[in-house]
Design a protein around this motif. Structure first.
Motif, PDB file in Angstrom:
ATOM      1  N   THR A 193       0.070  -9.641   5.566  1.00 59.09           N
ATOM      2  CA  THR A 193      -0.655 -10.558   4.693  1.00 59.09           C
ATOM      3  C   THR A 193      -0.101 -11.978   4.743  1.00 59.09           C
ATOM      4  O   THR A 193      -0.863 -12.950   4.721  1.00 59.09           O
ATOM      5  CB  THR A 193      -0.623 -10.044   3.239  1.00 59.09           C
ATOM      6  OG1 THR A 193      -1.149  -8.724   3.199  1.00 59.09           O
ATOM      7  CG2 THR A 193      -1.426 -10.943   2.321  1.00 59.09           C
TER       8      THR A 193
ATOM      9  N   GLU B  18      -0.973  -9.870  -4.771  1.00 62.62           N
ATOM     10  CA  GLU B  18      -1.235  -8.451  -4.554  1.00 62.62           C
ATOM     11  C   GLU B  18       0.054  -7.660  -4.418  1.00 62.62           C
ATOM     12  O   GLU B  18       1.040  -8.143  -3.852  1.00 62.62           O
ATOM     13  CB  GLU B  18      -2.089  -8.287  -3.296  1.00 62.62           C
ATOM     14  CG  GLU B  18      -2.627  -6.898  -3.077  1.00 62.62           C
ATOM     15  CD  GLU B  18      -3.627  -6.829  -1.935  1.00 62.62           C
ATOM     16  OE1 GLU B  18      -4.063  -5.712  -1.603  1.00 62.62           O
ATOM     17  OE2 GLU B  18      -3.973  -7.896  -1.375  1.00 62.62           O
ATOM     18  N   GLU B  19       0.030  -6.454  -4.925  1.00 62.93           N
ATOM     19  CA  GLU B  19       1.150  -5.537  -4.795  1.00 62.93           C
ATOM     20  C   GLU B  19       0.826  -4.482  -3.742  1.00 62.93           C
ATOM     21  O   GLU B  19      -0.313  -4.015  -3.654  1.00 62.93           O
ATOM     22  CB  GLU B  19       1.450  -4.866  -6.136  1.00 62.93           C
ATOM     23  CG  GLU B  19       2.708  -4.011  -6.120  1.00 62.93           C
ATOM     24  CD  GLU B  19       3.065  -3.476  -7.494  1.00 62.93           C
ATOM     25  OE1 GLU B  19       4.133  -2.863  -7.633  1.00 62.93           O
ATOM     26  OE2 GLU B  19       2.265  -3.682  -8.428  1.00 62.93           O
ATOM     27  N   PHE B  20       1.844  -4.116  -2.947  1.00 62.65           N
ATOM     28  CA  PHE B  20       1.651  -3.146  -1.872  1.00 62.65           C
ATOM     29  C   PHE B  20       2.642  -2.002  -2.015  1.00 62.65           C
ATOM     30  O   PHE B  20       3.755  -2.184  -2.525  1.00 62.65           O
ATOM     31  CB  PHE B  20       1.843  -3.814  -0.506  1.00 62.65           C
ATOM     32  CG  PHE B  20       0.881  -4.935  -0.218  1.00 62.65           C
ATOM     33  CD1 PHE B  20      -0.354  -4.672   0.350  1.00 62.65           C
ATOM     34  CD2 PHE B  20       1.213  -6.254  -0.525  1.00 62.65           C
ATOM     35  CE1 PHE B  20      -1.247  -5.709   0.613  1.00 62.65           C
ATOM     36  CE2 PHE B  20       0.332  -7.289  -0.264  1.00 62.65           C
ATOM     37  CZ  PHE B  20      -0.904  -7.014   0.312  1.00 62.65           C
ATOM     38  N   ASP B  21       2.227  -0.839  -1.522  1.00 64.65           N
ATOM     39  CA  ASP B  21       3.100   0.328  -1.544  1.00 64.65           C
ATOM     40  C   ASP B  21       3.971   0.426  -0.304  1.00 64.65           C
ATOM     41  O   ASP B  21       4.831   1.315  -0.221  1.00 64.65           O
ATOM     42  CB  ASP B  21       2.266   1.611  -1.672  1.00 64.65           C
ATOM     43  CG  ASP B  21       1.551   1.704  -3.006  1.00 64.65           C
ATOM     44  OD1 ASP B  21       2.091   1.182  -3.999  1.00 64.65           O
ATOM     45  OD2 ASP B  21       0.443   2.292  -3.047  1.00 64.65           O
ATOM     46  N   ASP B  22       3.736  -0.477   0.656  1.00 65.26           N
ATOM     47  CA  ASP B  22       4.538  -0.450   1.882  1.00 65.26           C
ATOM     48  C   ASP B  22       4.785  -1.865   2.362  1.00 65.26           C
ATOM     49  O   ASP B  22       3.980  -2.777   2.132  1.00 65.26           O
ATOM     50  CB  ASP B  22       3.836   0.367   2.964  1.00 65.26           C
ATOM     51  CG  ASP B  22       2.490  -0.229   3.339  1.00 65.26           C
ATOM     52  OD1 ASP B  22       2.417  -0.957   4.335  1.00 65.26           O
ATOM     53  OD2 ASP B  22       1.505   0.020   2.594  1.00 65.26           O
TER      54      ASP B  22
ATOM     55  N   TYR C  32       5.432  -7.320  -3.175  1.00 65.31           N
ATOM     56  CA  TYR C  32       4.490  -8.175  -3.888  1.00 65.31           C
ATOM     57  C   TYR C  32       4.345  -9.487  -3.114  1.00 65.31           C
ATOM     58  O   TYR C  32       5.339 -10.086  -2.682  1.00 65.31           O
ATOM     59  CB  TYR C  32       4.977  -8.467  -5.303  1.00 65.31           C
ATOM     60  CG  TYR C  32       3.984  -9.251  -6.130  1.00 65.31           C
ATOM     61  CD1 TYR C  32       2.893  -8.621  -6.727  1.00 65.31           C
ATOM     62  CD2 TYR C  32       4.129 -10.617  -6.298  1.00 65.31           C
ATOM     63  CE1 TYR C  32       1.969  -9.323  -7.471  1.00 65.31           C
ATOM     64  CE2 TYR C  32       3.208 -11.343  -7.043  1.00 65.31           C
ATOM     65  CZ  TYR C  32       2.130 -10.688  -7.629  1.00 65.31           C
ATOM     66  OH  TYR C  32       1.209 -11.402  -8.354  1.00 65.31           O
TER      67      TYR C  32
ATOM     68  N   SER D  62       8.364  -1.136  -3.757  1.00 66.02           N
ATOM     69  CA  SER D  62       7.071  -1.813  -3.646  1.00 66.02           C
ATOM     70  C   SER D  62       7.283  -3.217  -3.098  1.00 66.02           C
ATOM     71  O   SER D  62       8.412  -3.714  -3.030  1.00 66.02           O
ATOM     72  CB  SER D  62       6.358  -1.883  -5.000  1.00 66.02           C
ATOM     73  OG  SER D  62       7.121  -2.658  -5.914  1.00 66.02           O
TER      74      SER D  62
ATOM     75  N   SER E 113       2.133  -3.589   5.064  1.00 66.27           N
ATOM     76  CA  SER E 113       0.919  -4.256   4.579  1.00 66.27           C
ATOM     77  C   SER E 113       1.235  -5.653   4.062  1.00 66.27           C
ATOM     78  O   SER E 113       0.471  -6.600   4.276  1.00 66.27           O
ATOM     79  CB  SER E 113       0.264  -3.421   3.472  1.00 66.27           C
ATOM     80  OG  SER E 113      -0.144  -2.165   3.953  1.00 66.27           O
ATOM     81  N   ALA E 114       2.359  -5.785   3.375  1.00 66.07           N
ATOM     82  CA  ALA E 114       2.765  -7.105   2.889  1.00 66.07           C
ATOM     83  C   ALA E 114       3.047  -8.035   4.057  1.00 66.07           C
ATOM     84  O   ALA E 114       2.662  -9.216   4.049  1.00 66.07           O
ATOM     85  CB  ALA E 114       4.002  -6.974   2.006  1.00 66.07           C
TER      86      ALA E 114
END
Length: 372
Positions: free
Chosen positions: A262, A251-255, A282, A280, A258-259
C-alpha cells in the motif's frame, strides 16, 4: 505533521473551538454581572471564572495571534490572523511561520466542514467532521467541561499583577499544579480587564522528561466585531490539488505484506526476538506523506512498534544519542512510564522503534532494520 506543527496549530484551534474551557477549577462564583471596573476586587478564582464566561459568551473575535514553542530543540513561532464567530466558524491565515511550524498556511472551519491549505505543495484538504460544533448544543458543553477538567484539574490560582497585551489592560493569574495529576506544571493567564477574555496564555508541560513551554498571545484583539460571511468560505487558489480526507488511506492490515503493497516505500523487515509475534499493521496518509506501523506483542503483553514515515520530520525532543549501524539515532524514554523509543533517519524516511521493552531490545530490533 510534526509534533511542533501539531502543537502550534491545535493550540490555537482548541482555544477557539472549545470556548469556555477555562472554567476548570471547580469554581462556584456567583453570576453577578460585574463590570470591568471591578476587576481589582475579584479574586484569582473569580477572574478565571469570568474568563470562562467570557469565552463562552463572546460573539466574535478578529485578531493576530502568535503561538511560540520553546523546548529542548530551541524556540519556534507561528503567527496567524484569526477570525472567529461561533464555535463552528473560524478562519486562520498564516502571517509568519518558522520552518518547524510551517503548515497549514490557511485553515477554514464552517459548520461541519474544515479546510486546510499548504501553499508549498499547493494542496488543500477537505475534512467533513460529521457534525456542526454550533449545533452540538449540550454535547458541546459537556465536551468543553470534560476538557476543562482534564486540562486544569489539580491546579491552584493566584493573582500576579497587571500588564498590557495588544494595547489592552490585563490582569495576570498564575495557575500552579498542587501536587496532584495535572496536564500542566503551570499555566499563566493574562485576562482582559474589559471583556475578561484571556489575551495571553503560557503553559509549561513535561514532555518525555523534557520541559516544553507553549505561549499563545494576541498582538491585535478586536472583540464582538462584524465579520462578513465570505470570510468563512474557502476559495481554492488556481491550480490547487484538492484532497478529500475520506479518500486518504487509513487502514489496518492483518499482515505486513498488504501494508507494504500500500505504501510508496519498502517497509522494513525487523527481526524481534522469538518471543514477539506479529500482531497488525496500520497505514495512514496525509498532506505531508505516508506512514506505516508494524505492531508486535509477546505472551506477557509487552508491545513493540516499528514505524516508518516519509515527508517532513524533526529531530526528537531530548534523549540520548546512540549509534545504530552507520546511522546516528536518538534514544528517549518517558519519565515514570515503562516506555521508550529509538529513532533515526535514512534519506527521506524516518524510522521509530518503540514499546514497553528494554533499551537493549529496541537497539537490537533497530540494528536488524539498518543491517537488512
Amino acid at each position: 505533521m510534526s509534533l511542533r506543527r501539531t502543537t502550534a496549530v491545535l493550540s490555537i484551534a482548541v482555544l477557539l473551538l472549545t470556548a469556555g474551557c477555562l472554567g476548570p477549577l471547580g469554581l462556584n462564583g456567583d453570576d453577578a454581572d460585574d463590570g470591568p471596573d471591578e476587576t481589582d476586587a475579584l479574586s484569582a478564582d473569580e477572574l478565571v471564572e469570568k474568563a470562562h464566561e467570557a469565552e463562552a459568551e463572546i460573539e466574535s473575535i478578529h485578531g493576530v495571534q502568535t503561538t511560540t514553542i520553546d523546548d529542548a530543540d530551541g524556540v519556534e513561532s507561528a503567527t496567524f490572523e484569526i477570525w472567529h464567530r461561533s464555535p463552528s466558524e473560524t478562519r486562520m491565515e498564516a502571517v509568519e511561520l518558522d520552518d518547524g511550524l510551517g503548515d497549514p498556511e490557511i485553515m477554514v472551519m464552517n459548520g461541519s466542514t474544515t479546510w486546510t491549505y499548504d501553499g508549498e505543495t499547493n494542496q488543500a484538504m477537505r475534512m467533513d467532521l460529521g457534525f456542526d460544533f454550533g449545533e452540538a448544543g449540550e454535547a458541546m458543553d459537556e465536551f468543553t467541561d470534560d476538557l476543562s477538567a482534564q486540562l486544569y484539574e489539580n491546579m491552584t490560582a493566584e493573582r500576579a499583577g497587571t500588564d498590557t497585551i495588544a494595547d489592552r489592560d490585563v490582569t495576570i493569574v498564575e495557575l500552579t499544579a498542587d501536587g496532584g495529576d495535572s496536564m500542566y506544571e503551570s499555566m499563566t493567564l493574562w485576562i482582559d480587564d474589559e471583556t475578561y477574555y484571556p489575551l495571553k496564555q503560557v503553559a509549561v508541560t513535561d514532555l518525555l522528561g523534557s520541559e516544553m513551554t507553549t505561549t499563545i498571545e494576541f498582538e491585535e484583539f478586536s472583540p464582538n466585531v462584524e465579520i462578513d460571511d465570505e470570510r468563512f468560505v474557502f476559495e481554492a487558489p488556481d491550480g490547487v490539488e484538492i484532497i478529500d480526507f475520506d479518500d486518504l488511506t487509513n487502514e489496518e492490515f492483518d499482515d505486513a505484506e498488504s501494508a507494504n503493497a500500500t505504501v510508496p516505500f519498502a517497509l522494513p523487515e525487523p527481526e524481534p526476538s522469538e518471543s514477539f509475534a506479529f500482531d497488525s499493521a496500520y497505514v495512514s496518509e496525509n498532506l505531508q506523506g505516508w506512514s506505516a506501523s508494524l505492531g508486535y506483542e509477546n505472551e506477557t503483553g509487552n508491545t513493540l512498534s516499528v514505524s516508518v514515515a516519509d515527508g517532513p520530520h524533526e529531530d526528537p525532543i531530548g534523549g540520548e544519542t546512540v549509534q545504530i549501524g552507520d546511522s546516528e539515532a536518538t534514544l528517549t524514554s518517558m519519565e515514570g512510564v515503562d516506555y521508550r523509543s529509538v529513532q533515526w533517519s535514512d534519506g527521506d524516511l524516518r524510522y521509530i522503534v518503540s514499546g514497553d521493552v528494554t533499551e537493549e531490545t529496541l537497539i537490537e530490533v533497530a540494528e536488524s532494520i539498518v543491517d537488512s
